[in-house]
Design an enzyme around this catalytic site. Structure first.
Site, PDB file in Angstrom:
ATOM      1  N   GLU A  24      29.294  38.038  86.290  1.00 27.99           N
ATOM      2  CA  GLU A  24      30.450  38.934  86.256  1.00 27.99           C
ATOM      3  C   GLU A  24      29.888  40.344  86.342  1.00 27.99           C
ATOM      4  OE1 GLU A  24      32.691  41.618  85.166  1.00 27.99           O
ATOM      5  OE2 GLU A  24      32.995  40.673  83.207  1.00 27.99           O
ATOM      6  N   CYS A  42      34.732  46.291  82.685  1.00 25.10           N
ATOM      7  CA  CYS A  42      34.433  45.847  84.049  1.00 25.10           C
ATOM      8  C   CYS A  42      35.680  45.786  84.917  1.00 25.10           C
ATOM      9  CB  CYS A  42      33.768  44.474  84.016  1.00 25.10           C
ATOM     10  SG  CYS A  42      32.204  44.430  83.127  1.00 25.10           S
ATOM     11  N   GLU A  45      31.462  51.998  91.052  1.00 26.18           N
ATOM     12  CA  GLU A  45      31.920  51.810  89.677  1.00 26.18           C
ATOM     13  C   GLU A  45      31.368  52.929  88.802  1.00 26.18           C
ATOM     14  OE1 GLU A  45      32.503  48.049  86.749  1.00 26.18           O
ATOM     15  OE2 GLU A  45      30.478  48.350  87.480  1.00 26.18           O
TER      16      GLU A  45
END
Length: 497
Positions: free
Chosen positions: A267, A301, A401
């Site tokens: 992940e 996330c 990100e």
């Protein structure tokens, strides 16, 4: 708050820590010094000061943990009745709830998040343990109809020793999210916490021991990624690795696991879009998006870090959102603000650098955009809740990100452009759609490339729904019944009568 939580908060505010925090590795049912004998410090992000020490583990500690876990798997755990595994998991859930105060306060000291969010995490791990306790004795195989002259059936078997490499943003949540289904399936567990947030993973070992888990079933080795994480992922006796973290580190995890054909669940984060259509309930969307991007100071996330909004409601939405964002309280997590600290100086500097670069390129910063401090102490690693407006699709703040409280706004004209923009990054973890039109919602949910799509509530689903990503966001799924597949292998038996 309960008296227990109030007492723990009072102790932490007076002393800067909690008494009796574990500072050793936990291997084969006992606390022991690491092979190196060295200690590391973990810092309170809200004060920038150390509040605990922990063992600096190494490859020798990893070897000891793997030997312990493999022995426990072969000799004890896989032979335990599923119903008994279920009982132990449920007992651990009860003990987690009984220790809510210490766990929540320790998590806030270690991660920087507000106490209310740490309490949400404690509740979640208790529910994970209950949920997978309920699944432990329901892992059933199936028969295959080959005809009257054959009996053919599949058996689900535990894969064996599993490694769990944890992120620093949700330390205990990520640990139990992976460990609970692994234990329910009959696997043994070795946990490597992030070096900036090791404390609650260690604290949970006392709870697991009190619950009655046999020695070696769950081990924790603390230390750096290089000293502990890499040898753990590369160990030939580890049969599955569950990792949450960056794309670059996830790639190295997969390479190390590949040496021994070890399966992995990755992940790896996201750049998740929230698609706000003109027919939505605008006030609800504003409030929900505040949580989507600013929960845990954006260090999530699956955070809704991109706002994909139709032009005709853009101005009104941005005006309302920016006003609400600028009014959010910031401070030390134990004082329960809306926005807590950034986990480390390194992460704070990364966020600031990206936003400063965007400002220098001419990106319009309509809210926040600066580092700040706890208003009471003048210390800590904090970043203002930030909104960047009308950002180009190829801009860095859209494509990379940031992992902080930074929302990038992308303006679109119509649903087709919204879909194209939503899918316009290399990530595919989560997405949300705000609309009153169910046809539009289902059409976008079908076509958006993400592992999880919600409608009209960003963090919908909770612990029960499968979670994981596509593209650079990784592969495999955690949470829900789907997570049990990570820790099972299928054996087929066929008999000719």
């Amino acid at each position: 708050m309960s008296q227990q939580i109030e007492a723990c908060v009072d102790e932490a505010l007076r002393t800067g820590t909690l008494s009796g925090l574990p500072d050793q590795v936990y291997i084969d049912g006992r606390w022991r010094d690491s092979d190196s004998g060295k200690k590391m410090e973990t810092l309170d992000p809200g004060t920038e000061k150390p509040f605990a020490r922990f063992a600096a583990g190494n490859a020798a500690d990893v070897d000891a943990a793997v030997v312990s876990s493999e022995r426990a798997f072969k000799e004890v755990w896989r032979k335990v009745d599923p119903a008994q595994r279920a009982n132990l998991l449920r007992r651990a859930a009860t003990l987690v709830r009984a220790n809510e105060g210490r766990l929540a306060v320790a998590e806030t000291l270690d991660s920087g998040k507000p106490l209310a969010e740490s309490r949400i995490d404690v509740d979640a791990i208790a529910r994970f343990l209950d949920y997978y306790g309920g699944a432990a004795d329901k892992l059933q195989g199936e028969t295959i109809p080959l005809g009257r002259d054959f009996v053919s059936y599949n058996v689900l078997e535990p894969v064996g020793v599993t490694a769990h490499i944890l992120p620093w943003n949700f330390p205990m949540f990520a640990m139990v999210r992976g460990a609970a289904p692994a234990l329910a399936a009959g696997c043994t567990v070795i946990v490597k916490p992030a070096e900036t947030t090791p404390v609650t993973a260690l604290m949970l070992m006392d709870i697991f021991t009190e619950a009655g888990f046999p020695a070696g079933v769950c081990n924790v080795v603390t230390g750096t990624g290089q000293a502990v994480g890499e040898p753990l992922c590369a160990h030939k006796k580890v049969r599955h690795v569950t990792f949450t973290g960056s794309v670059a580190t996830g790639s190295r995890v997969m390479q190390n696991a590949a040496r021994h054909i070890t399966s992995v669940t990755l992940e790896l984060g996201g750049k998740s879009p929230a698609v706000v259509l003109a027919d939505c309930d605008l006030d609800h969307a504003v409030e929900d998006m505040l949580e989507a991007i600013y929960f845990n100071a954006g260090q999530v996330c699956s955070a809704g870090s991109r706002l994909v909004i139709e032009r005709r409601i853009h101005d009104e939405f941005v005006e309302k959102f920016a006003a609400r964002a600028s009014a959010l309280t910031i401070g030390h997590g134990l004082k329960n603000p809306v926005i807590g600290a950034i986990n480390s100086r390194q992460q704070l500097e990364k966020i600031a650098r990206i936003v400063d670069d965007a400002r220098a390129r001419g990106v319009n910063v309509v809210a926040g955009g600066r580092c700040t401090v706890d208003p009471d102490s003048g210390a800590g690693w904090f970043f203002q809740p930030t909104m960047l407006d009308d950002v180009r699709p190829d801009d860095r703040v859209v494509q990379e990100e940031i992992f902080g409280p930074v929302l990038s706004v992308q303006i679109v004209d119509g649903i087709e452009e919204a879909l194209s923009v939503a899918n316009g990054t290399d990530y595919g973890l989560a997405a949300c759609i705000y609309t009153k039109d169910i046809k539009k919602a289902l059409g976008l949910a079908r076509d958006i490339d993400a592992g999880q799509v919600t409608v009209n509530q960003y963090y919908a689903g909770g612990i029960y729904t499968p979670f994981g990503g596509n593209k650079l966001s990784g592969f495999g799924r955690e949470k829900g019944l789907e997570a049990l597949r990570n820790y099972c292998r299928t054996k087929n038996v066929t008999v000719r009568i």
